[in-house]
Design a protein around this motif. Structure first.
Motif, PDB file in Angstrom:
ATOM      1  N   MET A  55      32.979 -44.910   4.472  1.00  0.00           N
ATOM      2  CA  MET A  55      32.606 -45.673   5.652  1.00  0.00           C
ATOM      3  C   MET A  55      33.751 -45.729   6.654  1.00  0.00           C
ATOM      4  O   MET A  55      34.239 -46.784   6.997  1.00  0.00           O
ATOM      5  CB  MET A  55      32.225 -47.093   5.267  1.00  0.00           C
ATOM      6  N   THR A  56      34.125 -44.602   7.153  1.00  0.00           N
ATOM      7  CA  THR A  56      35.161 -44.570   8.168  1.00  0.00           C
ATOM      8  C   THR A  56      34.610 -44.133   9.511  1.00  0.00           C
ATOM      9  O   THR A  56      35.354 -43.971  10.448  1.00  0.00           O
ATOM     10  CB  THR A  56      36.312 -43.632   7.750  1.00  0.00           C
ATOM     11  N   SER A  57      33.306 -43.937   9.620  1.00  0.00           N
ATOM     12  CA  SER A  57      32.706 -43.546  10.891  1.00  0.00           C
ATOM     13  C   SER A  57      32.731 -44.724  11.858  1.00  0.00           C
ATOM     14  O   SER A  57      32.990 -45.867  11.479  1.00  0.00           O
ATOM     15  CB  SER A  57      31.270 -43.077  10.667  1.00  0.00           C
ATOM     16  N   SER A  58      32.428 -44.426  13.094  1.00  0.00           N
ATOM     17  CA  SER A  58      32.443 -45.492  14.106  1.00  0.00           C
ATOM     18  C   SER A  58      31.414 -46.570  13.813  1.00  0.00           C
ATOM     19  O   SER A  58      31.569 -47.702  14.249  1.00  0.00           O
ATOM     20  CB  SER A  58      32.221 -44.896  15.498  1.00  0.00           C
ATOM     21  N   SER A  59      30.366 -46.250  13.069  1.00  0.00           N
ATOM     22  CA  SER A  59      29.368 -47.264  12.731  1.00  0.00           C
ATOM     23  C   SER A  59      29.765 -48.079  11.504  1.00  0.00           C
ATOM     24  O   SER A  59      29.137 -49.075  11.187  1.00  0.00           O
ATOM     25  CB  SER A  59      28.003 -46.611  12.502  1.00  0.00           C
ATOM     26  N   GLY A  60      30.814 -47.653  10.792  1.00  0.00           N
ATOM     27  CA  GLY A  60      31.256 -48.366   9.602  1.00  0.00           C
ATOM     28  C   GLY A  60      32.104 -49.591   9.904  1.00  0.00           C
ATOM     29  O   GLY A  60      32.442 -50.345   8.991  1.00  0.00           O
ATOM     30  N   TRP A  61      32.413 -49.824  11.180  1.00  0.00           N
ATOM     31  CA  TRP A  61      33.278 -50.950  11.524  1.00  0.00           C
ATOM     32  C   TRP A  61      32.665 -52.280  11.101  1.00  0.00           C
ATOM     33  O   TRP A  61      33.370 -53.197  10.688  1.00  0.00           O
ATOM     34  CB  TRP A  61      33.589 -50.962  13.031  1.00  0.00           C
ATOM     35  N   PHE A  62      31.345 -52.403  11.194  1.00  0.00           N
ATOM     36  CA  PHE A  62      30.710 -53.683  10.908  1.00  0.00           C
ATOM     37  C   PHE A  62      30.886 -54.076   9.444  1.00  0.00           C
ATOM     38  O   PHE A  62      31.128 -55.241   9.136  1.00  0.00           O
ATOM     39  CB  PHE A  62      29.219 -53.659  11.281  1.00  0.00           C
ATOM     40  N   PHE A  63      30.773 -53.114   8.556  1.00  0.00           N
ATOM     41  CA  PHE A  63      30.970 -53.376   7.130  1.00  0.00           C
ATOM     42  C   PHE A  63      32.350 -53.982   6.892  1.00  0.00           C
ATOM     43  O   PHE A  63      32.484 -55.008   6.208  1.00  0.00           O
ATOM     44  CB  PHE A  63      30.799 -52.075   6.339  1.00  0.00           C
ATOM     45  N   TRP A  64      33.372 -53.348   7.456  1.00  0.00           N
ATOM     46  CA  TRP A  64      34.750 -53.816   7.249  1.00  0.00           C
ATOM     47  C   TRP A  64      34.991 -55.150   7.952  1.00  0.00           C
ATOM     48  O   TRP A  64      35.701 -56.015   7.441  1.00  0.00           O
ATOM     49  CB  TRP A  64      35.744 -52.755   7.702  1.00  0.00           C
ATOM     50  N   ALA A  65      34.398 -55.338   9.125  1.00  0.00           N
ATOM     51  CA  ALA A  65      34.535 -56.614   9.836  1.00  0.00           C
ATOM     52  C   ALA A  65      33.856 -57.741   9.058  1.00  0.00           C
ATOM     53  O   ALA A  65      34.384 -58.861   8.974  1.00  0.00           O
ATOM     54  CB  ALA A  65      33.962 -56.503  11.243  1.00  0.00           C
ATOM     55  N   ALA A  66      32.697 -57.449   8.464  1.00  0.00           N
ATOM     56  CA  ALA A  66      31.999 -58.465   7.669  1.00  0.00           C
ATOM     57  C   ALA A  66      32.806 -58.816   6.423  1.00  0.00           C
ATOM     58  O   ALA A  66      32.918 -59.999   6.062  1.00  0.00           O
ATOM     59  CB  ALA A  66      30.602 -57.978   7.280  1.00  0.00           C
ATOM     60  N   LEU A  67      33.379 -57.807   5.767  1.00  0.00           N
ATOM     61  CA  LEU A  67      34.250 -58.088   4.619  1.00  0.00           C
ATOM     62  C   LEU A  67      35.450 -58.923   5.046  1.00  0.00           C
ATOM     63  O   LEU A  67      35.865 -59.842   4.324  1.00  0.00           O
ATOM     64  CB  LEU A  67      34.738 -56.780   3.983  1.00  0.00           C
ATOM     65  N   SER A  68      36.001 -58.619   6.205  1.00  0.00           N
ATOM     66  CA  SER A  68      37.118 -59.409   6.727  1.00  0.00           C
ATOM     67  C   SER A  68      36.724 -60.868   6.883  1.00  0.00           C
ATOM     68  O   SER A  68      37.493 -61.772   6.534  1.00  0.00           O
ATOM     69  CB  SER A  68      37.566 -58.831   8.075  1.00  0.00           C
ATOM     70  N   ALA A  69      35.516 -61.107   7.385  1.00  0.00           N
ATOM     71  CA  ALA A  69      35.034 -62.482   7.559  1.00  0.00           C
ATOM     72  C   ALA A  69      34.896 -63.190   6.214  1.00  0.00           C
ATOM     73  O   ALA A  69      35.254 -64.372   6.082  1.00  0.00           O
ATOM     74  CB  ALA A  69      33.701 -62.472   8.299  1.00  0.00           C
TER      75      ALA A  69
END
Length: 144
Positions: A1-15
């Motif tokens: 999940m390093t594509s430009s659409s994968g940002w949400f996954f990592w942002a949600a995990l950050s939250a």
């Protein structure tokens, strides 16, 4: 999940991890000076992240980084440290359910700073969401 659409996954995990940070920190700072607690937390982060970078094979010589990179990473580190010191002090004297949302006013400030300094142009829909975050923070910050 390093594509430009994968940002949400990592942002949600950050939250999720940020939420756990507030809960664990609120429990952990009971009877401990908040500045000392911040230092202990930081030392642990250095060791864990160092091990992660080494294990993942991502280590490279940081001394070959450009001066501009060092400057802005240093400024980011100083801002992070100041944020952590303030956050832990606020958690020590306030409720986690109030401190954490006010801390997330940074969402509003990031949007404003990104507009002013990075040339980002959020849409009207984006600004509406940012305004709702600001309204939520103000609602939570008001005395009951």
């Amino acid at each position: 999940m390093t594509s430009s659409s994968g940002w949400f996954f990592w942002a949600a995990l950050s939250a999720v991890f940020a939420a756990l940070t507030a809960i664990f920190a609120k429990i952990g700072i009971q009877g401990v000076d908040s500045d000392l607690a911040t230092l202990v937390r930081t030392v642990i982060i250095v060791f864990v992240l160092g091990a992660f970078v080494w294990y993942a094979g991502k280590w490279s010589n940081p001394f070959v980084l450009q001066g501009r990179t060092w400057l802005f990473l240093a400024l980011s580190a100083l801002a992070t440290g100041a944020s952590w010191v303030c956050y832990f002090r606020a958690l020590q004297i306030g409720n986690a359910s109030q401190v954490a949302p006010v801390d997330k006013f940074s969402v509003v400030l990031v949007a404003i700073f990104a507009f002013a300094f990075l040339g980002e142009r959020p849409s009207l829909r984006d600004w509406t969401g940012i305004g709702l975050v600001a309204a939520g923070v103000l609602t939570l910050a008001m005395k009951r």
